[in-house]
Design an enzyme around this catalytic site. Structure first.
Site, PDB file in Angstrom:
ATOM      1  N   TYR A 143       0.801  -1.210   0.000  1.00 44.82           N
ATOM      2  CA  TYR A 143       0.000   0.000   0.000  1.00 44.82           C
ATOM      3  C   TYR A 143       0.842   1.271   0.000  1.00 44.82           C
ATOM      4  CZ  TYR A 143      -5.045  -0.291   0.268  1.00 44.82           C
ATOM      5  OH  TYR A 143      -6.363  -0.392  -0.044  1.00 44.82           O
ATOM      6  N   LYS A 190       0.631 -14.145   5.114  1.00 44.98           N
ATOM      7  CA  LYS A 190       1.026 -15.074   4.058  1.00 44.98           C
ATOM      8  C   LYS A 190       2.498 -15.427   4.267  1.00 44.98           C
ATOM      9  CE  LYS A 190      -0.248 -17.289   0.347  1.00 44.98           C
ATOM     10  NZ  LYS A 190      -1.247 -18.384   0.424  1.00 44.98           N
ATOM     11  N   ASP A 223      -5.212 -16.877   3.444  1.00 45.95           N
ATOM     12  CA  ASP A 223      -6.245 -17.444   2.566  1.00 45.95           C
ATOM     13  C   ASP A 223      -7.170 -18.352   3.368  1.00 45.95           C
ATOM     14  OD1 ASP A 223      -3.631 -18.479   2.574  1.00 45.95           O
ATOM     15  OD2 ASP A 223      -4.033 -19.880   0.963  1.00 45.95           O
ATOM     16  N   ASP A 247      -7.153  -4.860   4.060  1.00 46.42           N
ATOM     17  CA  ASP A 247      -8.065  -4.154   3.158  1.00 46.42           C
ATOM     18  C   ASP A 247      -9.090  -5.136   2.599  1.00 46.42           C
ATOM     19  OD1 ASP A 247      -9.010  -2.064   1.555  1.00 46.42           O
ATOM     20  OD2 ASP A 247      -7.701  -2.624  -0.105  1.00 46.42           O
ATOM     21  N   ASP A 251     -13.313  -5.870   3.915  1.00 48.87           N
ATOM     22  CA  ASP A 251     -14.484  -5.783   3.031  1.00 48.87           C
ATOM     23  C   ASP A 251     -15.264  -7.091   3.095  1.00 48.87           C
ATOM     24  OD1 ASP A 251     -13.780  -3.215   2.197  1.00 48.87           O
ATOM     25  OD2 ASP A 251     -14.313  -3.623   0.112  1.00 48.87           O
TER      26      ASP A 251
END
Ligand code: NAP
Length: 497
Positions: A143, A190, A223, A247, A251
């Site tokens: 980002y 990750k 994941d 992010d 959502d």
């Protein structure tokens, strides 16, 4: 540590003061949801002197390249509190995100997004007890948007993760859990693939968890976290994660409770806080009196808590929840094709419910949240023993790996290096493996120094680069291969021994 903000503290200071708050209405549905939220906050009886400021679309349109005019920065520097609507960012082209600029300018390092099942808003997950907070690192990671086209056809984005950034966000997540009486914190990364960047967040999480023995600390691969969130969301209480992961996950979490229109957030810095809905400018419904202002109003309620206006904050939250529970006023996104009202009528309904409380929703009691103190200096640890053992030189070429490899291997001799391998997008292609790689014109050539030293002198590197250039190869980037305390500070290529 400094006491700063309570997301759910039920104590109320008795005095009445006028608070100065900077407000940016924003783009798309921003002005509609901002007008709604300000009407509700004003109706709740809090005295706020709003400093209206501009950022985003309008600023870009009048030539402010960053999208954030200096008057806006000055206003936030003065008030230390920003209430903002969504800002539009051109997708895939154009200037930097004004949102990200605002977050980074004021080092709001934590993005806190509470997600809790809402009474009267049926979803696929109703009854599953969703009640969690996503704590997203807010200023680092991909980002930061440090990007380069390294060849005309290959783009690069730098993923920078710092120990300092991880320590701040992880500690904040544990402090939030402690303040709200939560018993479990997940760290979602990750780290199985990006062992140094995402791995640093995991490592710091495991270290800091020992300071919070009463809280269960669990690492989860990002994941799987997404999968688990839709399978068994009730297992999560607090999720701390890196910027881009957070992010996307937050959502997803909004979807668990009815959609983006319901999710408030706060961006927390050491002494500046930015309150905004999770959603964007939703240009498809802008200007049509269709937007759901709930997320903006609830962001306003968190703002009131930050200002110490606890009673008003609870009145606003309860009014929203009572309105939704009653179900008579629904904006189109919650009406599922049934009868609906517009943004303005919904807002009036919320105002009419000020003083009401929802039947089936108890506010979570919480102690004030302690925000980790600002850490002085760029580094917090003694420098490790270090060695530079080689260099990765990135070159642009249309040649085959064998041709590049044999030429560079010969060239390295006599310059104090040997060519260890060449990779293409992270996969070793020279010396050749029995593998299929659909190569592009971007090669990472790994040279190891033939003698070991604490550092490789710049002139040695310059001579190697000059030799590469004179031989007709175009280099565009170099990266030293270092070891810290004897541990390699770089990763191997896929297939590299
Ligand atoms: P978005 O603006 O959040 O909208 C996605 C969809 O969600 C909308 O099309 C709409 O769906 C629904 N939605 C979002 N907020 C809603 C609300 N309050 N009421 C009702 N429905 C709502 O995401 P996007 O389309 O990906 O992004 C649009 C722009 O916003 C981009 O320029 C992006 O960069 C920017 N953005 C800004 C922020 C921020 O300022 N913090 C955050 C995210 C995105 P329907 O199709 O069902 O109407």
């Amino acid at each position: 540590m400094s006491k700063h903000l309570s997301l759910l503290d039920a104590t109320q200071p008795p005095h009445r003061v006028t608070h100065r708050v900077t407000a940016i209405a924003g783009d798309g549905i921003g002005p509609e949801v901002m007008a709604a939220a300000r009407r509700v906050l004003d109706a709740a009886g809090v005295s706020i002197a709003w400093e209206d400021a501009e950022a985003g679309g309008a600023a870009f349109a009048r030539g402010v390249v960053s999208g954030v005019p200096s008057e806006t920065i000055a206003s936030i520097a003065r008030t230390r509190v920003l209430f903002k609507g969504p800002l539009e960012t051109p997708v895939g082209h154009g200037g930097k995100s004004a949102n990200v600029t605002l977050r980074k300018l004021f080092e709001t390092f934590a993005n806190v997004r509470p997600v809790r099942e809402i009474p009267g808003v049926p979803t696929r997950f109703s009854g599953s007890g969703v009640d969690l907070v996503v704590v997203r690192e807010n200023v680092e990671d991909l980002y930061a948007g440090i990007e380069h086209m390294q060849t005309p056809e290959v783009a690069q984005c730098l993923k920078l993760i710092s120990r300092k950034g991880c320590e701040k966000i992880v500690r904040l997540a544990f402090e939030l859990a402690r303040a709200e009486g939560r018993t479990r914190v997940h760290c979602a990364t990750k780290a199985n693939i990006m062992k140094l960047t995402e791995g640093l967040m995991k490592k710091v999480f495991e270290e800091i968890a020992t300071d919070y023995p009463e809280i269960e600390a669990k690492h989860i691969i990002i994941d799987n976290c997404a999968h688990q969130l839709v399978m068994k969301p009730q297992q999560f209480q607090v999720i701390v994660t890196t910027n881009l992961n957070g992010d996307i996950l937050s959502d997803l979490c909004s979807g668990l409770i009815g959609g983006l229109g319901f999710s408030p957030s706060v961006n927390l810095g050491h002494d500046v806080a930015i309150f905004e809905p999770v959603h964007g400018s939703a240009p498809d419904i802008a200007g049509q009196d269709k937007a759901n202002p709930t997320a903006m109003i609830l962001s306003g309620a968190i703002l009131l808590r930050h200002l110490g206006e606890m009673e008003a904050a609870i009145r606003v939250e309860n009014a929203v929840l009572a309105t939704l529970e009653e179900g008579a006023a629904r904006t189109p996104d919650m009406a599922a094709g049934g009868p609906s009202v517009g943004t303005r009528a919904y807002t009036e309904a919320v105002i009419a419910h000020l003083g009401c409380a929802p039947k089936d929703h108890a506010a979570r009691a919480a102690a004030p949240l302690r925000i980790p103190a600002r850490m002085a200096g760029a580094s917090m640890r003694p420098a490790p023993a270090r060695a530079a053992i080689g260099v990765d030189v990135f070159i642009e070429s249309e040649s085959e790996p064998e041709a590049i490899g044999s030429a560079l291997a010969a060239l390295a001799v006599g310059h104090g290096f040997e060519l260890k391998m060449i990779s293409n997008r992270g996969t070793q292609v020279y010396p050749a493996r029995d593998a299929e790689t659909d190569c592009v014109n971007h090669w990472r050539c790994r040279f190891l120094a033939t003698s070991r030293a604490a550092d490789i002198p710049a002139r040695t590197l310059a001579r190697l680069l000059e030799a590469i250039e004179v031989a007709g190869w175009r280099w565009m980037h170099i990266e030293k291969l270092q070891e810290f305390d004897g541990v390699p500070a770089y990763t191997r290529a896929q297939g590299e021994d």
